[in-house]
Design a protein around this motif. Sequence first.
Motif, short mmCIF file in Angstrom:
data_model
loop_
_atom_site.label_atom_id
_atom_site.label_comp_id
_atom_site.label_asym_id
_atom_site.label_seq_id
_atom_site.Cartn_x
_atom_site.Cartn_y
_atom_site.Cartn_z
N TYR A 13 -6.81 -8.25 13.44
CA TYR A 13 -5.36 -8.71 13.67
C TYR A 13 -4.92 -9.24 15.02
O TYR A 13 -5.71 -8.61 15.99
CB TYR A 13 -4.57 -7.65 13.30
CG TYR A 13 -4.48 -7.32 11.85
CD1 TYR A 13 -4.12 -7.88 10.84
CD2 TYR A 13 -5.26 -6.32 11.30
CE1 TYR A 13 -4.17 -7.47 9.54
CE2 TYR A 13 -5.43 -5.74 10.21
CZ TYR A 13 -4.83 -6.58 9.21
OH TYR A 13 -5.06 -6.16 7.79
N THR A 48 -6.78 -1.36 5.11
CA THR A 48 -7.11 -2.93 5.04
C THR A 48 -8.13 -3.26 4.10
O THR A 48 -8.11 -4.47 3.55
CB THR A 48 -7.61 -3.08 6.54
OG1 THR A 48 -6.84 -2.72 7.54
CG2 THR A 48 -7.92 -4.64 6.61
N HIS A 51 -6.50 -3.61 0.87
CA HIS A 51 -5.76 -4.86 0.79
C HIS A 51 -6.37 -6.33 0.56
O HIS A 51 -6.27 -7.07 -0.12
CB HIS A 51 -4.77 -5.06 2.01
CG HIS A 51 -4.00 -4.01 2.06
ND1 HIS A 51 -3.48 -3.61 3.22
CD2 HIS A 51 -3.33 -3.24 1.15
CE1 HIS A 51 -2.41 -2.64 3.32
NE2 HIS A 51 -2.25 -2.34 2.10
N LEU A 56 -4.53 -8.99 -1.50
CA LEU A 56 -3.20 -9.14 -0.74
C LEU A 56 -3.41 -9.78 0.65
O LEU A 56 -2.48 -10.12 1.03
CB LEU A 56 -2.75 -7.74 -0.81
CG LEU A 56 -2.24 -6.90 -1.91
CD1 LEU A 56 -1.76 -5.68 -1.67
CD2 LEU A 56 -1.36 -7.88 -2.72
N ASP A 57 -4.65 -9.73 0.94
CA ASP A 57 -4.86 -10.31 2.22
C ASP A 57 -6.15 -11.26 2.51
O ASP A 57 -6.79 -11.09 1.38
CB ASP A 57 -4.85 -9.37 3.51
CG ASP A 57 -4.27 -9.83 4.76
OD1 ASP A 57 -4.20 -10.89 5.06
OD2 ASP A 57 -3.99 -8.93 5.74
N ARG A 83 -3.29 -11.49 -9.35
CA ARG A 83 -2.42 -10.17 -8.79
C ARG A 83 -1.45 -9.46 -9.98
O ARG A 83 -1.32 -8.34 -10.02
CB ARG A 83 -1.69 -10.53 -7.73
CG ARG A 83 -2.33 -10.90 -6.43
CD ARG A 83 -1.21 -11.67 -5.27
NE ARG A 83 -1.93 -11.62 -4.11
CZ ARG A 83 -0.97 -12.34 -2.84
NH1 ARG A 83 0.18 -12.65 -3.23
NH2 ARG A 83 -1.64 -12.39 -1.98
N PHE A 89 -0.54 -1.73 -8.87
CA PHE A 89 -0.55 -1.02 -7.56
C PHE A 89 0.31 0.15 -7.47
O PHE A 89 1.23 0.12 -8.42
CB PHE A 89 0.01 -2.05 -6.33
CG PHE A 89 -0.87 -3.27 -6.04
CD1 PHE A 89 -1.89 -3.01 -5.13
CD2 PHE A 89 -0.50 -4.23 -6.75
CE1 PHE A 89 -2.59 -4.18 -5.21
CE2 PHE A 89 -1.30 -5.44 -6.56
CZ PHE A 89 -2.23 -5.36 -5.87
N PHE A 91 1.88 3.06 -4.64
CA PHE A 91 1.88 3.30 -3.17
C PHE A 91 2.24 4.91 -2.97
O PHE A 91 2.93 5.14 -3.73
CB PHE A 91 2.69 2.28 -2.52
CG PHE A 91 2.30 0.81 -2.87
CD1 PHE A 91 1.36 0.30 -2.07
CD2 PHE A 91 2.81 0.16 -4.06
CE1 PHE A 91 1.38 -1.35 -2.38
CE2 PHE A 91 2.65 -1.16 -4.15
CZ PHE A 91 1.62 -1.78 -3.35
#
Lengths: 231, 429
Positions: A13, A48, A51, A56-57, A83, A89, A91
């Motif tokens: 990042y 990360t 994801h 998602l990334d 997705r 998902f 959380f």
Amino acid sequence: MKILEARGITKSYGHGPSRFDALKGVSLTINEAESLAIVGKSGSGKSTLMHLLALLDTIDGGTLRVGNIDSADIKGKDLNRMRNRDFGFVFQQFFLTPNASVLDNVVLPLVIAGVPPGERKKRGMAALEQLELADKAKNKATDLSGGQKQRAAIARALVNDPKVIFADEPTGNLDTATGAVVEDILFRLNKERGITLIIVTHDRDLASRCDRQFHVRDGLHSTADDLAARA
Amino acid sequence: MKFTDILTSAISNTFRSKLRTTLTIVAVFIGAFTLTLTSAVGTGVSRYINTQVAAMGATDVIIVSKADDAGAEGPAKYDPAAAKASSSMAGPPGSSMGMLAHSDLDEIAATSGVLHVEPVVLVAPDYIEFADQGKYELALNPNLGITQVDLAGGAQLDNPGNEPQILLPSTYLETLGMGSPDDIVGSTVGIGVTSHAGAQSSIQATVVGVQHETLLSGGSGINQNLTDKIKAIQDTGKPSNAVEGFIVATAYFDEALGTEHAQGIKDSLAAQGYTGQTIQDQLGTFQSVINGIVGVLNAFAVIALIAAGFGIINTLLMSVQERTREIGLMKAMGMGGGKVYALFSLEAIFIGFLGSAIGALAAIGLGSLLSNVLADTVLSDLPGLHIMQFDPGSVALIIAVVMLIAFLAGTLPARRAARQNPIDALRYE
């Protein structure tokens, strides 16, 4: 059968001096119907990794295959469909829409998929019944207790019959007793319906209930031996 | 996600933060309310003018006058054939208005397309008298001879006609003790005229009709026959070498040949140094003044709407901020950026629709009430004038324009929402 296969994936990042390498080359294979715990301290890169696996990334380096498809080839509508249909998902913070009813929250993936209202309601109620929340269907999400909220979130993850459920610290905001109930539900889904379960957690007890643990430390896979050496 | 689902969630999202949405709607409401009222004033006044005048205007005449010489340097050369009266006529400052001499009339008549020409003769009678009610000044409107007026009773003037006729404005009736318009039609009035030599005499004329008072010039109308009779008396004892002049003349053409034909005649007249205007042209100038005023009022309303547009931007930006996590979740569940964009755009459009629909309805309600009250009080002297008239087409257009402004205002927040990365959104604290 492999459902997800990561080969040396990296992710960073930011740019220049503020650049932060969250993952420095991680390889991991996940088989259908298994339960896997991704374990690590906060900042280790475990979220990360989840994801990236959940698409998602996007990965910066290495390869990621979903089934037989390279993740680089999954774009636009295909990505959204995957997705929506293949992944569910859960959380830590539940992420329920506060003023909407429990049922409306649960059927959100079906609304996004464009399922007609009648069928939406039927499938939403079926999912809520499995989680013993049918009587709360019309309540507002804010009126639920923490455990009920997480069960509603699981119902939402389940409603579209996903192949994989990603759970990010699913019991992190719950007390031990409620947390245990939620864990039982997740593992029952894994055993009875063959849904692949990928749990991100730093809770060793939860991790030990999974078929396999994958330890992440400073953006790299660390083996049990490393952990033993440090201990 | 289906369109109906996007629409219903956009509508329900709008009401999630009631106070904020309401305040934004109020801002849109004010703009739409004002715009509806101002455009209604425009419609009301134009319709009034149209019914009062446009329908009445003779469509086969061009009113011809001498083009003024405002552009010329210094005085023009003296021409004994030109009308003597010209110097005494008031034109725009710095110019003199030419008079039409008989030679001019011949020239106009010779213009191709002109069927025949009649000078507008200005006569100045002394008084009007009805029964034993006494003598009153009589103001004439020379244009009424060629137009059709909005009648309160009776009929239009018969031109040329064999008997002297007069058409009175409704305001004359009470003063002259004439009763209702229907009572007076057909009665005889006396008109006093003084000859050039100074002798006063009276002519009898029949009242053919009564005209509603209008926004435009008042005065009575007389037909050609009566004009000729008055003129004959006025000219008694006039020196035979006096040069006669006319301010305007009416040229008749065949209206079946269309507006281009009329334009051609006007162009030829202009080339010969005359100004030709049809009645529509004259009304056009009047209407463009009204349109200008209404346009300025509309501009103010649009400014209010633009301000309201910023209110929408603000509201939606806050909404996007608050719902970042929800947007992230929806994207994680496979909602495409385009649909997120549509969701927020529809929210903006819905706010615009609510504000403008409520604003337009309130304007119609209040405006109709106000218009009726005004028509009965302040504007009661102008029968038929409803200062505000609501045209369904223009109300629909206003609502559509406001919704468009709302959509444009919503693009910025909607883009921001559509571009959100699910991960950043879910991490957002």
